[in-house]
Design a protein around this motif. Structure first.
Motif, PDB file in Angstrom:
ATOM      1  N   GLU A 118     -13.106  -2.207   2.188  1.00  0.00           N
ATOM      2  CA  GLU A 118     -12.830  -1.511   3.634  1.00  0.00           C
ATOM      3  C   GLU A 118     -14.231  -1.918   4.042  1.00  0.00           C
ATOM      4  O   GLU A 118     -15.187  -1.073   3.835  1.00  0.00           O
ATOM      5  CB  GLU A 118     -12.511  -0.255   3.707  1.00  0.00           C
ATOM      6  CG  GLU A 118     -12.246   0.273   5.124  1.00  0.00           C
ATOM      7  CD  GLU A 118     -11.895   1.756   5.232  1.00  0.00           C
ATOM      8  OE1 GLU A 118     -10.964   1.714   5.973  1.00  0.00           O
ATOM      9  OE2 GLU A 118     -12.405   2.516   4.504  1.00  0.00           O
TER      10      GLU A 118
ATOM     11  N   SER B 253      -1.428   0.080   7.993  1.00  0.00           N
ATOM     12  CA  SER B 253      -1.913   0.757   6.666  1.00  0.00           C
ATOM     13  C   SER B 253      -1.841   2.440   6.983  1.00  0.00           C
ATOM     14  O   SER B 253      -1.118   2.782   7.770  1.00  0.00           O
ATOM     15  CB  SER B 253      -3.469   0.426   6.462  1.00  0.00           C
ATOM     16  OG  SER B 253      -4.295   1.224   7.261  1.00  0.00           O
ATOM     17  N   HIS B 254      -2.002   2.885   5.771  1.00  0.00           N
ATOM     18  CA  HIS B 254      -2.087   4.523   5.887  1.00  0.00           C
ATOM     19  C   HIS B 254      -2.660   4.922   6.983  1.00  0.00           C
ATOM     20  O   HIS B 254      -2.270   6.072   7.595  1.00  0.00           O
ATOM     21  CB  HIS B 254      -2.757   4.953   4.535  1.00  0.00           C
ATOM     22  CG  HIS B 254      -3.899   4.917   4.435  1.00  0.00           C
ATOM     23  ND1 HIS B 254      -4.720   3.815   4.072  1.00  0.00           N
ATOM     24  CD2 HIS B 254      -5.218   5.963   4.752  1.00  0.00           C
ATOM     25  CE1 HIS B 254      -5.808   3.970   4.176  1.00  0.00           C
ATOM     26  NE2 HIS B 254      -6.477   5.191   4.410  1.00  0.00           N
TER      27      HIS B 254
ATOM     28  N   TRP C  25     -10.447  -6.179   3.881  1.00  0.00           N
ATOM     29  CA  TRP C  25      -9.596  -5.804   4.875  1.00  0.00           C
ATOM     30  C   TRP C  25      -9.899  -6.259   6.148  1.00  0.00           C
ATOM     31  O   TRP C  25     -10.870  -6.119   6.579  1.00  0.00           O
ATOM     32  CB  TRP C  25      -9.492  -4.340   4.917  1.00  0.00           C
ATOM     33  CG  TRP C  25      -8.488  -3.605   4.043  1.00  0.00           C
ATOM     34  CD1 TRP C  25      -7.782  -4.208   3.038  1.00  0.00           C
ATOM     35  CD2 TRP C  25      -7.649  -2.301   4.378  1.00  0.00           C
ATOM     36  NE1 TRP C  25      -7.022  -3.302   2.342  1.00  0.00           N
ATOM     37  CE2 TRP C  25      -6.958  -2.283   2.927  1.00  0.00           C
ATOM     38  CE3 TRP C  25      -7.806  -1.515   5.192  1.00  0.00           C
ATOM     39  CZ2 TRP C  25      -5.960  -1.232   2.881  1.00  0.00           C
ATOM     40  CZ3 TRP C  25      -7.032  -0.024   5.157  1.00  0.00           C
ATOM     41  CH2 TRP C  25      -6.155  -0.038   4.194  1.00  0.00           C
TER      42      TRP C  25
ATOM     43  N   GLU D 209       1.138  -0.998  -0.068  1.00  0.00           N
ATOM     44  CA  GLU D 209       0.069   0.147   0.231  1.00  0.00           C
ATOM     45  C   GLU D 209       0.849   1.306   0.124  1.00  0.00           C
ATOM     46  O   GLU D 209       1.682   1.419   0.655  1.00  0.00           O
ATOM     47  CB  GLU D 209      -0.650  -0.015   1.216  1.00  0.00           C
ATOM     48  CG  GLU D 209      -2.069   1.082   1.180  1.00  0.00           C
ATOM     49  CD  GLU D 209      -2.631   1.651   2.534  1.00  0.00           C
ATOM     50  OE1 GLU D 209      -3.716   1.946   2.447  1.00  0.00           O
ATOM     51  OE2 GLU D 209      -1.849   1.376   3.541  1.00  0.00           O
TER      52      GLU D 209
ATOM     53  N   ARG E 149      -5.515  -7.590  12.202  1.00  0.00           N
ATOM     54  CA  ARG E 149      -4.442  -6.569  12.663  1.00  0.00           C
ATOM     55  C   ARG E 149      -4.425  -6.292  14.262  1.00  0.00           C
ATOM     56  O   ARG E 149      -3.470  -6.218  14.908  1.00  0.00           O
ATOM     57  CB  ARG E 149      -4.728  -5.245  11.793  1.00  0.00           C
ATOM     58  CG  ARG E 149      -4.025  -4.016  12.661  1.00  0.00           C
ATOM     59  CD  ARG E 149      -4.877  -2.648  12.143  1.00  0.00           C
ATOM     60  NE  ARG E 149      -5.972  -2.628  12.707  1.00  0.00           N
ATOM     61  CZ  ARG E 149      -7.021  -1.735  12.722  1.00  0.00           C
ATOM     62  NH1 ARG E 149      -6.954  -0.974  11.522  1.00  0.00           N
ATOM     63  NH2 ARG E 149      -8.215  -1.824  13.289  1.00  0.00           N
TER      64      ARG E 149
ATOM     65  N   ALA F 271       2.157  -1.754   4.566  1.00  0.00           N
ATOM     66  CA  ALA F 271       2.060  -0.168   4.351  1.00  0.00           C
ATOM     67  C   ALA F 271       3.481   0.098   3.733  1.00  0.00           C
ATOM     68  O   ALA F 271       4.562  -0.209   4.397  1.00  0.00           O
ATOM     69  CB  ALA F 271       1.645   0.606   5.296  1.00  0.00           C
TER      70      ALA F 271
ATOM     71  N   PHE G 295      -3.246  -7.564   7.445  1.00  0.00           N
ATOM     72  CA  PHE G 295      -2.420  -6.492   7.510  1.00  0.00           C
ATOM     73  C   PHE G 295      -2.130  -6.177   9.110  1.00  0.00           C
ATOM     74  O   PHE G 295      -2.724  -6.594   9.770  1.00  0.00           O
ATOM     75  CB  PHE G 295      -2.673  -5.184   6.851  1.00  0.00           C
ATOM     76  CG  PHE G 295      -4.209  -4.522   7.440  1.00  0.00           C
ATOM     77  CD1 PHE G 295      -4.152  -3.412   7.979  1.00  0.00           C
ATOM     78  CD2 PHE G 295      -5.210  -5.120   7.162  1.00  0.00           C
ATOM     79  CE1 PHE G 295      -5.065  -3.061   8.438  1.00  0.00           C
ATOM     80  CE2 PHE G 295      -6.291  -4.737   7.637  1.00  0.00           C
ATOM     81  CZ  PHE G 295      -6.518  -3.548   8.428  1.00  0.00           C
TER      82      PHE G 295
END
Length: 683
Positions: free
Chosen positions: A374, A444-445, A395, A157, A400, A516, A441
């Protein structure tokens, strides 16, 4: 003198032919729509042409001899009534919802608002502050696409600007642009990591919110869409949108797919008091969800002021046309849908049988590309992880969170951690989806970087200008003893080790791994977990100094190579007891099958599992030890050979390849071991 006639009502937008250009726009409640043609600089409106009304609310006009590159906009006149949700204002120049290119810059001013204040009609003309739509003759993408299977996919990402803005090996005129991403230095970096798909944060044209610009900040992430078709011009060196397609083609030549993050849930027009830029001035009630009330009230399930009304057939068509355009013309391989629950909402709430999902599934183009949701929004019932239909991927924030909690040392995490490592069958198997429907993940951002996850226990968002009130307060993070940056080598080494532990978990879990950008560089956002408005070194990756010294690049590369060697991670289904080829076994510290009490022991912070491929007579054992204490364990020997080979460990002090049967499992460490089965059970 401009010569024009009625033209055709489809396709919507501007369409170039040898004879001229056809314009068509949807404005069903308008009394009058005009096409406004501008000079080559976009400054002077040189012609205003009345458009012709068709059945169904479409307006059109054909302008003879007009060429590609012509600049234009629309003005729509009609009822102005807050109570009915009609905001027609002929003083406002409107962007074509189907424009494929723009010319000029957007500038904030009071001229953009339909009413000042609410209810007071605004007669100011906004054309001077608006970009102009530009006529483009679109060509189909001709490159060869990699078509990488989900089981082989590793997603990176990435923000277009932030990834290369500080890269020392990229020319200054290219840094931060589409073209920089395919320069040899950055391409080779991705290839060395093992990346197969780059997922770009929003590249649709966007603008910064006025509340940010007044504070001297910018919308860096790009989740404030101005157009669903135009690439963000600031990412083009000379404003040439073809630079995007050139970038895509070069990625494809290196077997890297391009996924773009798309925002179809809201637009930059914000709420009822927001600017009038396009949709609001053409068909407000059709493009946006509103409540039935005495005054038109926007439904705000996005938290951004408005919510796109995908129940409306023309709005649905717009989004479908946009998606096909990005695949067929711009060449992309898939999409990540921001706040994707919005796209499945009716007036009754979310449904996996929404017309949008059905339209995607039957579409011969879109049903074959990568689709990532998302799976949440901020509206009622907005959290829908696991509820999307095939062939959607999602996602997985539960993955996470539990991985973060486990390595932070939280008790009672083992049962859920095992589910997530196994591919989250509790979330996806109910509608015949498999582990590859989970996008796993760690960061992420949105939120902490992986480095900050091990460096900060509290968010530090003061630079955002909201007194540190924005961003999540619970990040399941820890600081290894010191809050923020430190010169303490012991603390820094522990931070790297803990990041490695998490990465081992990620790449040795069933599902599709995503990292990310900057994870591999130990990138810090200085504790900012909501860095959406920081267009500076907080987000720009540092390719020199300490970040490179503590680079995780080689470890990530080694882990993805190891993953690809293990057939169980190519298996598209969940492994259960009746699987003829694969098996999974969860072990306690005595190398016995986990008991009920083992699973629910709050003090148990060690998880070990063996994934075996009976066909290939191969087994991999993963040991995740979040306990701070060392532990001596004895490795299982039957039905395995008498030795285990250590393929990867986060433990710095360990350098042996072949492990003794009894060895010391150090605290806060992760291990990946491989062994051969004694005999092939299929013989």
């Amino acid at each position: 003198m401009v010569i024009s006639h009625k033209g055709k009502m489809f396709p919507l937008g501007s369409t170039v032919s040898d004879a001229g250009v056809n314009f068509a726009v949807y404005a069903p409640n308008a009394d009058k729509v005009c096409l406004c043609l501008f000079d080559g600089f976009g400054r002077c409106e040189r012609d205003r042409i009345d458009m012709y009304s068709h059945e169904g609310g479409v307006w059109s006009v054909f302008v003879d001899s007009l060429k590609e590159g012509a600049l234009y906009g629309y003005r729509a006149d009609g009822p102005y009534s807050l109570s009915d949700g009609h905001f027609f204002n002929f003083n406002k120049l409107l962007l074509d919802p189907y424009a494929k290119d723009f010319s000029g810059e957007f500038t904030w001013s009071e001229r953009h608002y339909c009413h000042l204040p609410v209810g007071e009609f605004n007669t100011l003309d906004n054309a001077i502050d608006m970009p102009k739509s530009k006529v483009v003759k679109a060509q189909l993408y001709t490159g060869t696409k990699p078509n990488i299977a989900w089981c082989d996919t590793f997603i990176y990402e990435c923000h277009v600007k932030g990834a290369t803005q500080l890269h020392p090996e990229i020319e200054k005129n290219q840094v931060g642009k589409f073209s920089a991403l395919v320069q040899p230095a950055f391409l080779q970096h991705l290839k060395s990591l093992g990346v197969t798909a780059i997922e770009l944060l929003p590249i649709h044209a966007f603008v910064s919110e006025q509340f940010l610009t007044t504070k001297g900040l910018q919308n860096y992430w790009g989740y404030n869409t101005l157009s669903f078709f135009v690439p963000h011009k600031a990412y083009c060196i000379n404003g040439d949108i073809n630079e995007f397609t050139t970038m895509v083609r070069q990625f494809h030549e290196h077997d890297i797919e391009v996924i773009i993050d798309v925002v179809y849930n809201h637009t930059a027009e914000s709420g009822i008091d927001g600017p009038m830029l396009s949709f609001k001035g053409l068909n407000n009630n059709g493009y946006y969800r509103t409540l039935n009330s005495s005054e038109s009230t926007y439904i705000n399930d996005t938290g951004c002021g408005n919510t796109v009304n995908i129940d409306d057939p023309i709005t649905l068509k717009l989004i479908m046309d946009s998606l096909r355009y990005w695949v067929e013309v711009m060449g992309v391989d898939g999409f990540r849908f921001d706040l994707a629950t919005i796209l499945g909402r009716t007036s009754e709430g979310f449904t996996s049988r929404h017309s949008f999902f059905q339209a995607i599934l039957q579409d011969p183009i879109l049903s074959s590309v990568k689709l990532i949701a998302e799976p949440w929004d901020v509206g009622p019932g907005g959290y829908q992880l696991g509820a999307f239909p095939p062939p959607w991927r999602e996602w997985n924030d539960k993955y996470r969170d539990v991985v973060r909690r486990f390595w932070r040392g939280d008790g009672g995490t083992l049962p859920e951690l095992a589910k997530r490592i196994h591919g989250s069958n509790d979330l996806f198997e109910h509608n015949q989806r498999g582990p590859l429907n989970s996008i796993n993940f760690l960061t992420s951002h949105d939120g902490y970087s992986l480095a900050d996850w091990t460096s900060f226990e509290h968010k530090h968002n003061e630079a955002n200008g909201e007194n540190n009130r924005d961003g999540h307060s619970e990040n399941y993070s820890f600081n290894c003893g010191v809050e923020g940056a430190t010169n303490n080598s012991e603390v820094n080494n522990l931070r790297i080790k803990m990041q490695l532990n998490a990465l081992v978990t990620l790449f040795l879990s069933k599902g599709v791994p995503m990292i990310a950008a900057g994870t591999e560089l130990n990138h810090s956002q200085l504790g900012n977990n909501n860095a959406y408005c920081q267009d500076n070194e907080v987000n720009w990756l540092d390719w020199s100094g300490q970040n490179m010294t503590h680079s995780l690049s080689q470890s990530i590369s080694d882990l993805i190579k190891l993953r690809k060697q293990l057939s169980v991670f190519q298996h598209p289904f969940f492994v259960h007891a009746d699987d003829e080829r694969f098996s999974v076994e969860w072990l306690n510290k005595k190398m016995l099958p986990m008991s009920e009490s083992d699973w629910h022991d709050e003090e148990n912070k060690t998880l070990m599992y063996i994934l075996a491929d009976k066909l290939k007579s191969k087994a991999v054992m993963v040991i995740l030890n979040a306990d701070t204490e060392h532990l001596t364990i004895s490795l299982p020997t039957s039905p395995f050979s008498s030795s285990w080979e250590c393929m990867f460990t986060s433990e710095y002090a360990f350098d042996a390849k072949t492990l003794p049967i009894s060895f010391c499992l150090t605290g806060q460490s992760a291990w990946v071991l491989v062994s051969n089965l004694e005999e092939n059970t299929n013989d």
